[in-house]
Enzyme design. Structure first.
Site, PDB file in Angstrom:
ATOM      1  N   LYS A 107      33.741  99.166 -65.195  1.00 46.52           N
ATOM      2  CA  LYS A 107      34.815  98.554 -64.421  1.00 46.52           C
ATOM      3  C   LYS A 107      34.331  98.127 -63.032  1.00 46.52           C
ATOM      4  CE  LYS A 107      38.539  99.797 -67.227  1.00 46.52           C
ATOM      5  NZ  LYS A 107      38.090 100.919 -68.041  1.00 46.52           N
TER       6      LYS A 107
HETATM    7  C1  PLP Z   1      38.426 100.979 -69.346  1.00 44.13           C
HETATM    8  C2  PLP Z   1      37.382 101.570 -70.188  1.00 44.13           C
HETATM    9  C3  PLP Z   1      37.238 101.206 -71.527  1.00 44.13           C
HETATM   10  C4  PLP Z   1      38.169 100.228 -72.201  1.00 44.13           C
HETATM   11  O1  PLP Z   1      37.973  98.919 -71.740  1.00 44.13           O
HETATM   12  P1  PLP Z   1      39.128  97.812 -71.935  1.00 44.13           P
HETATM   13  O2  PLP Z   1      38.632  96.636 -71.214  1.00 44.13           O
HETATM   14  O3  PLP Z   1      40.358  98.402 -71.301  1.00 44.13           O
HETATM   15  O4  PLP Z   1      39.288  97.633 -73.384  1.00 44.13           O
HETATM   16  C5  PLP Z   1      36.195 101.757 -72.247  1.00 44.13           C
HETATM   17  N1  PLP Z   1      35.366 102.655 -71.686  1.00 44.13           N
HETATM   18  C6  PLP Z   1      35.478 103.049 -70.409  1.00 44.13           C
HETATM   19  C7  PLP Z   1      34.552 104.066 -69.868  1.00 44.13           C
HETATM   20  C8  PLP Z   1      36.481 102.516 -69.618  1.00 44.13           C
HETATM   21  O5  PLP Z   1      36.595 102.898 -68.341  1.00 44.13           O
END
Ligand code: PLP
Length: 436
Positions: A107
């Site tokens: 993220k």
């Molecule tokens: C947010 C997140 C996901 C999921 O990603 P999306 O874009 O919401 O599908 C998977 N793994 C981790 C570690 C995350 O923080």
């Protein structure tokens, strides 16, 4: 770049307008009206090029001149201060490590790009911008770190009390300064709903300058398409077609991969691997999009019952499930399968996956068949295993190196404000708090 709403009732917006608004006026999500593919020779010549250069070229192509080249280059240089290397575990199996950013999760890519884009948009403004984020764990800390100490911005995080790991909570609640953490007695879906209600509230919108930083913001989504191209450029054997296995929750990462594909990236298949929260495979199998409550799992950042980006995916494929199914396969895995995958990858390759990446590994194992032989399967490893030590067996846990930036958060003191999941109390709080 021209963006339209997935609900089709709002006027089209430029990229910059869509970033500033977050959500379209009709409550829909912004999605590119069309994506022109880059020529095949761009991808043929991508091998070995650094991520930042590829990111700049792709962003420049998609934005089509909306941000001047010099400024776009600055935004990208400031956001991409870390890399996304592939670790090859076998000739046909790679792990794209997306956890080298400040909060050790993928993220950071979206959050950093969005923060620097907003700072650029806001460069001449005098009013404070309030960034609202609902987080299931990693979004919040990535956004908070990206905006921490950025002039003119205040971040308000909403997270579900008791439903994120201790490490994640400390990453959210120890920053202080221009970051306020709200601990909501509810689920992630409650947090997401409260944020959506805030944006729909006319009084709030006139009294505060609210901006979303969830994956619903197009500035969060766009940069997540960069590392798919980066992965393509790094593959050692260029004759193999590529399949990506994406551990998925709110489907932002997956949607960004689809955008990269629409921009011309040659991808044989996407695998959307989910935990017990099965909105996507259910949609693909039956067409239903009725929301269901989120179920708590080991891969908690994927505990989403009503994924926002499903609306974008449907829009991008004209709501044609067969067409979507032709590039995307989705399957669900239990916590037990997730734990088994962590053990098996450790045994076979001495590599430690976190629970999210492990769901991705299950996806690849499950979906790969004779039909995919000869391909390179790339798992998106979305978080560093040190963030989820509790999920690991003691033997595996002891082999994980905890990065210094994580240890620093663990030594901080939690500070949060507890609120009920009712919108009225949240609104009250927003209107009557003086933010630093
Ligand atoms: C947010 C997140 C996901 C999921 O990603 P999306 O874009 O919401 O599908 C998977 N793994 C981790 C570690 C995350 O923080």
């Amino acid at each position: 770049m021209r963006l339209v709403s997935t609900r089709g009732q709002a006027v089209a917006a430029s990229f910059c307008d869509a970033v500033a608004r977050g959500i379209a006026e009709d409550g829909g999500l912004y999605v590119p009206a069309s994506v022109t593919p880059l020529p095949r020779k761009f991808f043929d010549a991508a091998g070995g090029r650094p991520l930042r250069e590829l990111a700049f070229d792709l962003a420049r192509h998609l934005l089509d001149g909306e941000i001047p080249d010099r400024d776009l280059e600055t935004i990208i240089t400031r956001s991409l201060t870390f890399d996304a290397p592939i670790r090859m575990l076998a000739d046909d199996l790679g792990v794209l490590e997306l956890f080298h950013g400040p909060t050790l999760a993928f993220k950071d890519f979206g959050a950093q790009f969005m923060a620097h884009t907003l700072a650029w948009l806001n460069r001449e403004a005098s009013t404070k911008r309030h960034i609202l984020v609902a987080t299931s764990g990693d979004t919040g800390s990535a956004v908070a770190h990206a905006f921490h100490n950025v002039e003119g911005m205040h971040v308000i995080l909403l997270y579900p009390s008791g439903r994120i790991s201790t490490v994640q909570e400390l990453q959210l609640t120890t920053l202080r300064g221009n970051v306020t953490a709200l601990e909501i007695a509810g689920t992630f879906d409650d947090c997401q709903r409260m944020v959506k209600e805030a944006f729909a509230d006319a009084e709030l919108r006139t009294r505060m300058q609210l901006t979303s930083a969830n994956s619903i913001n197009i500035a969060r989504l766009l940069p997540q398409s960069f590392y798919y191209v980066g992965a393509w450029a790094q593959r050692p054997d260029r004759s193999r077609p590529v399949e990506f296995s994406v551990p998925s929750g709110n489907l932002g990462n997956l949607t960004a991969g689809i955008l990269a594909m629409k921009a011309g990236l040659p991808v044989r298949k996407f695998i959307a691997a989910v935990n017990a929260n099965t909105a996507l495979p259910r949609y693909l199998a039956t067409g239903t999009t009725a929301p269901v409550p989120a179920i708590a799992t080991l891969s908690n950042a994927m505990d989403v019952g009503d994924p926002s980006n499903l609306a974008r995916l449907r829009w991008l494929f004209g709501d044609d499930r067969d067409l979507l199914g032709s590039v995307l396969h989705s399957a669900s895995f239990s916590d037990e399968q997730t734990r088994a995958a962590i053990r098996s990858v450790y045994r076979c390759y001495q590599y430690v996956l976190d629970p999210h990446g492990a769901v991705g590994y299950c996806g690849l194992e499950h979906v790969r068949s004779a039909a995919s032989s000869g391909s390179l399967g790339i798992i998106l490893e979305t978080a560093h295993p040190a963030k989820f030590l509790d999920a690991l067996d003691p033997e595996i846990r002891s082999s994980v190196h905890v990065p210094a930036r994580l240890r620093a958060a663990l030594e901080g003191e939690k500070r949060s404000v507890r609120l009920s999941p009712a919108f009225a109390g949240f609104k009250e709080f927003l209107l009557h708090t003086t933010f630093s």
